[in-house]
Scaffold this active site. Structure first.
Site, PDB file in Angstrom:
ATOM      1  N   GLY A 306      46.368  31.694  48.204  1.00 60.13           N
ATOM      2  CA  GLY A 306      46.119  32.844  48.631  1.00 60.13           C
ATOM      3  C   GLY A 306      46.534  33.713  47.275  1.00 60.13           C
ATOM      4  CG  ASP A 307      45.327  37.492  44.315  1.00 60.13           C
ATOM      5  OD1 ASP A 307      46.240  37.243  43.628  1.00 60.13           O
ATOM      6  OD2 ASP A 307      44.279  38.033  44.125  1.00 60.13           O
ATOM      7  CB  CYS A 308      50.362  37.016  43.996  1.00 57.79           C
ATOM      8  SG  CYS A 308      50.007  35.544  43.044  1.00 57.79           S
ATOM      9  CB  ALA A 310      46.270  37.385  49.570  1.00 60.68           C
TER      10      ALA A 310
END
EC number: 3.2.1.37
Length: 803
Positions: A306-308, A310
């Site tokens: 996941g993006d940080c 997200a």
């Protein structure tokens, strides 16, 4: 029992699950995630001891086993708490097994970006290349691969010294759809084909080849998918729900991820903050399983990060899940393996205890991560491939001077009335403007310390010219207090160089631009300088384009150059282009629109096709119905070229024959070359120069409306001396001429096609496809866009989680 990581941090950190609704940040508006220190932590990296440590007697150290079997055996030894502690980007390892902690979050956008740099001496810097937007303007696949190879070598040196890991959150292969986007600078531009090729070259260079036995560096293709807005008009990237048709998802927003997964065999993909059609990307099973793994052929052993923050955003602000534990469960089950953040580490135990996920569900992602670490030689000791790379390799690869070459090749000459290159009679220049004496700004974003940073001012001083310097004005200033000093400096010189534009105080992560005009009063100062009757060259710097129509139309502005973010050697590259030591051959990889383009329709309108009702005039060069200031693909030379071909008719191809003919060396028939576009390029001018080529296709085959054209190939020919000729050969693949139907299927349509060289269409070759139309990529049905989470007991997708 709360997992060990929670016990360690609960006393020191505020937690989302202890907050009342009234304290939540409104991430529908706020575009910067408030990440906990655990997520942001830099770790002292080390390798597991498979020689004599506790792990040495376990199967993870058995090189005869497959990476997956080794990783599975390792994770089976974890207690539940130990398992949970290693689900985040900051993995705590398992001390009782001798498994060290590990930081997944590394960066390598255009150089080593997130290592544990030391203050001085060895490992205090790494080569800082131009930003991708500038790299791609060079139209040089070999250059991109060279840069990726150097970056991976330097990353390995830092890793071997205990200053970083063996994976990175790079490259960014989103397409630069709308000019206000703050992160467009991180991408290779607005074209999906160019972005796909860039991604392929950079990923395979980082990883050490296509699916190598030992991964050099684990690359991550990001941000999947439909992510290209940060904060426009208070629409936060963390809460955006981008409405995208299946047709344009298939045609434009996902092809770079198809190539990264199917062709480059990327080992990691990052899901994005935004939702698409109501479903957050990191909780989107259609995206992460049906498309990515089942259709795009992403490796079953590859991992999704996941993006940080997200995963947290699946709950707040998306409201797709009822709480953070449910958001974690949704994401785990959808296929997000590793959480860059703390949601999994703090809340997957809650999800497990509520029977939302099983241990095996959680294990799957951790096994995938460690499987790739195994394949990167992380457990194999000092005799593993790449473990012999040291600081000496950083020194030697930097000395190749590829950062300078990349900056030179990526510079684009937009306008020139033969003032450039500067005449030998010019002995002095005035270097003026907010970009004249910058250093760190040359690097754009996601950069680490560089060995040196050459400002434009230093570049001109090193060129041997007598230099007069004045700031004149700041980027966004409306004060004229510095104008007089600038005019005085200009009057003392034979020629004037104005260096301005935009930088990362104006376009950045979490910050889109409000408009695409030149900020502050820079144009006012340029106008006054243009009245002095001296040769005037304007450097337009920054990743996104600004409307330079007034400079284009002003005859007293003799030359205009786009320099992007040129990296550590940018000043020398710019000065060498202007003085004629080197010749420009770059081309714009974005459209320069008139200023009103950013005002007539919402930047969150993801539809590329023009729509009179919404006011959308069409997006990207393929669909824009207006007149650009400078076209995508525009770029001038210091010399002239004559292009010719022996035949303008390539004949016809039967679609069924093409697709059923054996395709040795390719996994799929559509990947093979349909025909080669060939032209003879002759330098008919008086200066040596490289030559750059974009090959477009256009057709009225298939469904209306029709794009004006789209890129199917490109190349760069090096060093054509006056009078010399070279043969340009650009392979055109079967899949590159396909179009997309409304359901998202990629289809070969019978009909007449034209291939054209560059915007000038200096060579046009016709061909025809015959037979029956054929689907070469079947787009699966999206059954999740109207999905109501069963985990959350049937709650509505978009809850009001913000007070």
């Amino acid at each position: 029992m709360r997992s060990l990581i929670s016990v360690a941090v609960l006393s020191a950190l505020p937690t989302a699950f202890s907050q009342a609704n009234t304290s939540y940040t409104d991430y529908n508006v706020e575009a910067n995630p408030d990440l906990f220190p655990l997520c942001l932590q830099h770790l002292n990296a080390s390798f597991p001891d498979c020689a004599s440590g506790p792990l040495s007697l376990t199967p993870v150290c058995d090189r005869s086993l497959s990476p997956k079997d080794r990783a599975t055996a390792l994770v089976s030894l974890f207690t539940f708490d130990e398992l949970v502690n290693n689900t985040g980007n900051t993995g705590l390892g398992v001390s009782r097994l001798g498994l060290p902690n590990y930081q997944v979050w590394g960066e390598a956008l255009h150089g080593v970006g997130r290592a544990n740099f030391v203050e001085s001496g060895n490992f205090s810097w790494a080569t800082s290349f131009p930003m991708p937007i500038t790299m791609m303007a060079a139209l040089n696949k070999t250059l991109i691969h060279q840069i990726g190879t150097i970056v991976s070598t330097q990353l390995r040196a830092f890793s071997n010294a205990g200053l970083g890991g063996v994976d990175v959150y790079s490259p960014n292969i989103n397409t630069f759809r709308h000019p206000v986007w703050g992160r467009g600078q991180e991408t290779p531009g607005e074209d999906a084909f160019l972005t796909s090729v860039y991604g392929y070259e950079y990923i395979t260079a980082l990883q050490g080849g296509v699916d190598p036995e030992t991964l050099k560096i684990i690359a991550t293709a990001k941000h999947y998918a439909g992510y290209d807005i940060e904060s426009w008009n208070n629409h936060s990237r963390l809460g955006n729900d981008m409405q995208i048709t299946q047709q344009e998802l298939s045609e434009y927003y996902t092809p770079p991820f198809i190539v990264a997964s199917r062709d480059a065999k990327v080992r990691s993909v990052m899901c994005s903050y935004n939702a698409v059609n109501g479903v957050p990307s990191c909780a989107n099973k259609f995206f992460l399983q049906t498309l990515l793994r089942d259709t795009f052929e992403f490796s079953e052993d590859g991992y999704v990060s996941g993006d940080c923050g997200a995963v947290y955003n699946v709950w707040n602000p998306h409201g797709y899940a009822s709480n953070e534990a449910a958001a974690s469960a949704d994401s785990i089950l959808a296929g997000t393996d590793i959480d860059c953040g703390t949601s999994y580490q703090w809340h997957s135990e809650d999800a497990f205890e509520d029977s939302l996920v099983s241990r095996s569900d959680i294990e799957r992602g951790v096994i995938r991560l460690y499987s790739n670490l195994v394949q990167a030689g992380y457990f194999d000791g000092e005799d593993a491939p790449y473990r012999d790379i040291t600081w000496d390799d950083v020194l030697s690869t930097d000395a190749w001077n590829i950062a300078y070459e990349a900056a030179v090749e990526g510079i684009v000459l937009l306008k020139n009335d033969e003032t450039l290159p500067l005449s030998k009679d010019i002995k002095s220049v005035a270097v003026i403007g907010p970009w004249a004496n910058v250093t760190e700004e040359l690097q754009g974003n996601y950069f680490g310390p560089a060995p040196y940073l050459i400002s434009p001012l230093t570049g001109f001083r090193d060129s041997g010219l007598d230099v007069h310097y004045a700031l004149g004005t700041n980027l966004t200033s409306h004060s004229t207090s510095g104008f007089e000093e600038a005019l005085t400096a200009a009057k003392q010189a034979d020629a004037i160089i104005f260096a301005g534009g935009i930088d990362n105080t104006i376009e950045a992560e979490a910050m889109d631009r409000e408009n695409i005009t030149w900020p502050g009063n820079q144009l006012d100062l340029i106008s006054k300088l243009s009245e002095l009757g001296k040769p005037l060259v304007v450097l337009q710097m920054g990743g996104g384009q600004v409307d330079s129509s007034s400079l284009k139309d002003n005859d007293n502005v003799n030359a205009l150059i786009w320099g992007g973010y040129p990296g550590q050697s940018g000043g020398h590259a710019l000065a060498d282009i202007i003085t004629g030591k080197r010749a420009p051959a770059g081309r714009l990889v974005t459209t320069q629109y008139p200023a009103e383009y950013a005002e007539v329709f919402p930047a969150i309108d993801m539809n590329l096709r023009p729509n009179e009702t919404s006011g959308n005039p069409g997006q990207t060069y393929m669909w824009y119905t207006g007149t650009p200031v400078y076209e995508f693909g525009h770029g001038l030379f210091y010399t002239t070229f004559e292009e010719s071909t022996e035949t303008t008719d390539a004949g016809s191809f039967n679609i069924q024959t093409v697709l059923t003919t054996p395709h040795s060396g390719y996994e799929h028939a559509q990947q093979k070359t349909l025909l080669n576009f060939t032209a003879t390029v002759k330098n008919t001018g008086e200066r040596e120069s490289d030559y750059t080529a974009l090959v477009y296709v256009n057709t009225t085959a298939g469904p209306a409306p029709y794009p004006k054209k789209w890129v199917v190939g490109f190349d760069r020919l090096g060093g054509l001396e006056p009078g010399d000729s070279q043969t340009l050969t650009v392979p055109v693949t079967v899949e590159s001429v396909a179009r997309t139907d409304e359901q998202g299927n990629r289809v070969l349509y019978p009909g007449s096609y034209e291939l054209a060289l560059n915007n000038e269409r200096s060579v046009v070759v016709k061909f025809e496809l015959k037979g029956e139309e054929a689907v070469i990529l079947s787009w699966p049905e999206d059954t999740t866009s109207d999905f109501v989470s069963s985990i959350d007991g049937g709650l509505d997708r978009k809850q009001d989680v913000i007070a």
